[in-house]
Write a protein that holds these residues in place. Structure first.
Motif, PDB file in Angstrom:
ATOM      1  N   VAL A  49    -119.281  79.189  97.074  1.00 20.48           N
ATOM      2  CA  VAL A  49    -120.687  79.606  97.049  1.00 20.48           C
ATOM      3  C   VAL A  49    -121.549  78.353  96.864  1.00 20.48           C
ATOM      4  O   VAL A  49    -121.795  77.910  95.735  1.00 20.48           O
ATOM      5  N   PRO A  50    -122.043  77.761  97.964  1.00 18.75           N
ATOM      6  CA  PRO A  50    -122.897  76.583  97.839  1.00 18.75           C
ATOM      7  C   PRO A  50    -124.298  76.958  97.403  1.00 18.75           C
ATOM      8  O   PRO A  50    -124.815  78.022  97.758  1.00 18.75           O
ATOM      9  N   ALA A  51    -124.941  76.082  96.633  1.00 21.26           N
ATOM     10  CA  ALA A  51    -126.321  76.273  96.189  1.00 21.26           C
ATOM     11  C   ALA A  51    -127.071  74.959  96.388  1.00 21.26           C
ATOM     12  O   ALA A  51    -126.586  74.042  97.062  1.00 21.26           O
ATOM     13  N   PHE A  52    -128.285  74.860  95.827  1.00 24.23           N
ATOM     14  CA  PHE A  52    -129.100  73.667  96.018  1.00 24.23           C
ATOM     15  C   PHE A  52    -128.369  72.395  95.603  1.00 24.23           C
ATOM     16  O   PHE A  52    -128.387  71.396  96.316  1.00 24.23           O
ATOM     17  N   ALA A  53    -127.747  72.418  94.435  1.00 21.95           N
ATOM     18  CA  ALA A  53    -127.154  71.205  93.887  1.00 21.95           C
ATOM     19  C   ALA A  53    -125.829  71.494  93.201  1.00 21.95           C
ATOM     20  O   ALA A  53    -125.447  70.806  92.251  1.00 21.95           O
ATOM     21  N   SER A  54    -125.131  72.502  93.663  1.00 20.76           N
ATOM     22  CA  SER A  54    -123.837  72.845  93.066  1.00 20.76           C
ATOM     23  C   SER A  54    -122.992  73.630  94.056  1.00 20.76           C
ATOM     24  O   SER A  54    -123.508  74.165  95.048  1.00 20.76           O
ATOM     25  N   LEU A  55    -121.708  73.690  93.758  1.00 18.53           N
ATOM     26  CA  LEU A  55    -120.777  74.473  94.567  1.00 18.53           C
ATOM     27  C   LEU A  55    -119.858  75.242  93.630  1.00 18.53           C
ATOM     28  O   LEU A  55    -119.157  74.641  92.813  1.00 18.53           O
ATOM     29  N   MET A  56    -119.884  76.573  93.744  1.00 15.85           N
ATOM     30  CA  MET A  56    -118.949  77.385  92.975  1.00 15.85           C
ATOM     31  C   MET A  56    -117.708  77.658  93.823  1.00 15.85           C
ATOM     32  O   MET A  56    -117.824  77.968  95.020  1.00 15.85           O
ATOM     33  N   VAL A  57    -116.570  77.523  93.202  1.00 18.65           N
ATOM     34  CA  VAL A  57    -115.297  77.799  93.875  1.00 18.65           C
ATOM     35  C   VAL A  57    -114.578  78.864  93.062  1.00 18.65           C
ATOM     36  O   VAL A  57    -114.262  78.647  91.886  1.00 18.65           O
ATOM     37  N   THR A  58    -114.342  80.009  93.680  1.00 18.49           N
ATOM     38  CA  THR A  58    -113.641  81.082  92.977  1.00 18.49           C
ATOM     39  C   THR A  58    -112.170  81.089  93.391  1.00 18.49           C
ATOM     40  O   THR A  58    -111.816  80.711  94.510  1.00 18.49           O
ATOM     41  N   TYR A  59    -111.309  81.518  92.461  1.00 18.71           N
ATOM     42  CA  TYR A  59    -109.877  81.512  92.731  1.00 18.71           C
ATOM     43  C   TYR A  59    -109.206  82.682  92.018  1.00 18.71           C
ATOM     44  O   TYR A  59    -109.767  83.294  91.110  1.00 18.71           O
ATOM     45  N   ASP A  60    -107.997  82.979  92.444  1.00 18.20           N
ATOM     46  CA  ASP A  60    -107.197  84.046  91.857  1.00 18.20           C
ATOM     47  C   ASP A  60    -106.407  83.462  90.685  1.00 18.20           C
ATOM     48  O   ASP A  60    -105.502  82.640  90.885  1.00 18.20           O
ATOM     49  N   PRO A  61    -106.711  83.850  89.440  1.00 16.64           N
ATOM     50  CA  PRO A  61    -106.023  83.270  88.277  1.00 16.64           C
ATOM     51  C   PRO A  61    -104.559  83.656  88.195  1.00 16.64           C
ATOM     52  O   PRO A  61    -103.811  83.074  87.403  1.00 16.64           O
ATOM     53  N   LEU A  62    -104.134  84.625  89.010  1.00 16.57           N
ATOM     54  CA  LEU A  62    -102.720  84.975  89.056  1.00 16.57           C
ATOM     55  C   LEU A  62    -101.935  84.049  89.985  1.00 16.57           C
ATOM     56  O   LEU A  62    -100.695  84.057  89.985  1.00 16.57           O
ATOM     57  N   VAL A  63    -102.683  83.253  90.783  1.00 12.11           N
ATOM     58  CA  VAL A  63    -102.040  82.341  91.730  1.00 12.11           C
ATOM     59  C   VAL A  63    -102.160  80.892  91.281  1.00 12.11           C
ATOM     60  O   VAL A  63    -101.224  80.093  91.440  1.00 12.11           O
ATOM     61  N   THR A  64    -103.303  80.552  90.701  1.00 15.32           N
ATOM     62  CA  THR A  64    -103.551  79.176  90.294  1.00 15.32           C
ATOM     63  C   THR A  64    -104.380  79.167  89.019  1.00 15.32           C
ATOM     64  O   THR A  64    -104.627  80.226  88.427  1.00 15.32           O
ATOM     65  N   ASP A  65    -104.815  77.991  88.590  1.00 20.28           N
ATOM     66  CA  ASP A  65    -105.623  77.925  87.376  1.00 20.28           C
ATOM     67  C   ASP A  65    -106.725  76.885  87.534  1.00 20.28           C
ATOM     68  O   ASP A  65    -106.787  76.158  88.535  1.00 20.28           O
ATOM     69  N   TYR A  66    -107.576  76.804  86.535  1.00 25.39           N
ATOM     70  CA  TYR A  66    -108.735  75.916  86.585  1.00 25.39           C
ATOM     71  C   TYR A  66    -108.326  74.460  86.789  1.00 25.39           C
ATOM     72  O   TYR A  66    -108.894  73.754  87.638  1.00 25.39           O
ATOM     73  N   ASP A  67    -107.355  73.981  86.027  1.00 24.78           N
ATOM     74  CA  ASP A  67    -106.975  72.574  86.107  1.00 24.78           C
ATOM     75  C   ASP A  67    -106.495  72.201  87.507  1.00 24.78           C
ATOM     76  O   ASP A  67    -106.843  71.130  88.033  1.00 24.78           O
ATOM     77  N   ALA A  68    -105.715  73.082  88.115  1.00 23.90           N
ATOM     78  CA  ALA A  68    -105.181  72.784  89.449  1.00 23.90           C
ATOM     79  C   ALA A  68    -106.287  72.759  90.499  1.00 23.90           C
ATOM     80  O   ALA A  68    -106.330  71.869  91.362  1.00 23.90           O
ATOM     81  N   VAL A  69    -107.201  73.722  90.426  1.00 20.46           N
ATOM     82  CA  VAL A  69    -108.284  73.774  91.407  1.00 20.46           C
ATOM     83  C   VAL A  69    -109.249  72.620  91.189  1.00 20.46           C
ATOM     84  O   VAL A  69    -109.699  71.970  92.145  1.00 20.46           O
ATOM     85  N   ALA A  70    -109.571  72.315  89.931  1.00 23.65           N
ATOM     86  CA  ALA A  70    -110.478  71.211  89.640  1.00 23.65           C
ATOM     87  C   ALA A  70    -109.907  69.890  90.152  1.00 23.65           C
ATOM     88  O   ALA A  70    -110.637  69.066  90.732  1.00 23.65           O
ATOM     89  N   ALA A  71    -108.610  69.687  89.959  1.00 21.59           N
ATOM     90  CA  ALA A  71    -107.971  68.459  90.427  1.00 21.59           C
ATOM     91  C   ALA A  71    -108.001  68.379  91.951  1.00 21.59           C
ATOM     92  O   ALA A  71    -108.242  67.306  92.528  1.00 21.59           O
ATOM     93  N   ALA A  72    -107.767  69.502  92.602  1.00 24.88           N
ATOM     94  CA  ALA A  72    -107.780  69.523  94.067  1.00 24.88           C
ATOM     95  C   ALA A  72    -109.174  69.228  94.612  1.00 24.88           C
ATOM     96  O   ALA A  72    -109.334  68.471  95.581  1.00 24.88           O
ATOM     97  N   VAL A  73    -110.193  69.803  93.996  1.00 20.21           N
ATOM     98  CA  VAL A  73    -111.575  69.572  94.435  1.00 20.21           C
ATOM     99  C   VAL A  73    -111.951  68.110  94.237  1.00 20.21           C
ATOM    100  O   VAL A  73    -112.552  67.481  95.112  1.00 20.21           O
ATOM    101  N   GLN A  74    -111.599  67.541  93.094  1.00 24.48           N
ATOM    102  CA  GLN A  74    -111.923  66.138  92.830  1.00 24.48           C
ATOM    103  C   GLN A  74    -111.198  65.214  93.810  1.00 24.48           C
ATOM    104  O   GLN A  74    -111.766  64.217  94.272  1.00 24.48           O
ATOM    105  N   LYS A  75    -109.960  65.541  94.141  1.00 25.32           N
ATOM    106  CA  LYS A  75    -109.203  64.725  95.093  1.00 25.32           C
ATOM    107  C   LYS A  75    -109.874  64.732  96.456  1.00 25.32           C
ATOM    108  O   LYS A  75    -109.960  63.703  97.137  1.00 25.32           O
ATOM    109  N   LEU A  76    -110.371  65.896  96.854  1.00 21.27           N
ATOM    110  CA  LEU A  76    -111.063  65.989  98.140  1.00 21.27           C
ATOM    111  C   LEU A  76    -112.325  65.133  98.134  1.00 21.27           C
ATOM    112  O   LEU A  76    -112.657  64.471  99.118  1.00 21.27           O
ATOM    113  N   ALA A  77    -113.037  65.152  97.023  1.00 24.93           N
ATOM    114  CA  ALA A  77    -114.281  64.380  96.929  1.00 24.93           C
ATOM    115  C   ALA A  77    -114.009  62.884  96.892  1.00 24.93           C
ATOM    116  O   ALA A  77    -114.843  62.085  97.352  1.00 24.93           O
ATOM    117  N   ASP A  78    -112.868  62.476  96.361  1.00 28.01           N
ATOM    118  CA  ASP A  78    -112.544  61.060  96.219  1.00 28.01           C
ATOM    119  C   ASP A  78    -111.964  60.453  97.486  1.00 28.01           C
ATOM    120  O   ASP A  78    -111.763  59.226  97.555  1.00 28.01           O
TER     121      ASP A  78
END
Length: 231
Positions: A49-78
């Motif tokens: 869900v993109p907004a003016f100055a942020s991006l929300m990323v939703t995920y299934d907590p039964l499949v993954t978790d916050y740390d894994a998704v956050a790391a993946a997003v940061q890797k993409l940005a880097d």
């Protein structure tokens, strides 16, 4: 890519937060990160869900978790070519009949700007607008890039009913009411296109795309409205 911070949102989403202001370079960074996340097919990610100055990323907590998704997003940005995905998005042309019954506030906008109504129309149709985000109503596009001469304050008292397709100016932005609703923006025109299909949930545009307004006559409006089944 511009720097951002990541924060958890409940147990099934995270928010990548850029500098909190409305600016083309920030909108482009959000769009670039959104594109990267969508094409990366990160395990467990459901939606962005993109907004003016942020991006929300939703995920299934039964499949993954916050740390894994956050790391993946940061890797993409880097990634070295992270900014290369900050494309302009597709261009969507929106025909608009300005003034009169379709744009009752066009005279006020013109007076506020010290311009003629035709000059307002020329300025409004003279550039492309990036869709920073969709919100308020299903499919309401908040558009960046409005000429500063057209900045106009919102109505002191919002209208209780605005026709679908109305094009307005609110402060430093312009946008389109895809469905009938209350609203407080200055109405300068209306498109005959049926932008939002409630049954299918479809739109002709998405956040990150661009919109170009083109002026049409009342006769052209009526012909297109009939074709769209809006009359």
């Amino acid at each position: 890519m511009l720097p951002f911070t990541v924060h958890p949102v409940g147990d099934s989403a995270l928010l990548a937060v850029f500098t909190q202001r409305i600016a083309p370079e920030i909108g482009a960074a959000v769009a670039a990160l959104n594109t990267r996340v969508l094409f990366a097919n990160i395990s467990g990610v459901d939606e962005t869900v993109p907004a003016f100055a942020s991006l929300m990323v939703t995920y299934d907590p039964l499949v993954t978790d916050y740390d894994a998704v956050a790391a993946a997003v940061q890797k993409l940005a880097d990634a070295p070519d992270a900014d290369s995905t900050a494309e302009n998005g597709k261009l969507v042309t929106i025909p608009v009949c300005y003034g009169g019954e379709f744009g009752p506030d066009l005279p006020f906008v013109a007076r506020h700007a010290g311009l003629t109504e035709q000059e307002v129309i020329a300025l409004h149709t003279g550039r492309d607008y990036r869709i920073y985000m969709l919100g308020f109503l299903p499919g309401f596009p908040y558009l960046g890039g409005l000429d500063e001469r057209l900045f106009t304050p919102r109505l002191d008292t919002p209208r209780t009913a605005i026709p679908a397709g109305s094009v307005g100016i609110g402060g430093e932005q312009t946008g389109i009411y895809p469905i009938a609703s209350p609203g407080g923006w200055q109405l300068i025109g209306r498109t005959p296109l049926k932008l939002f299909d409630p049954a299918a949930g479809t739109l002709p545009y998405a956040a990150g795309d661009r919109i170009r307004f083109t002026p049409i006559t009342k006769a052209e409006f009526n012909a297109l409205a009939q074709k769209e089944g809006a009359v």
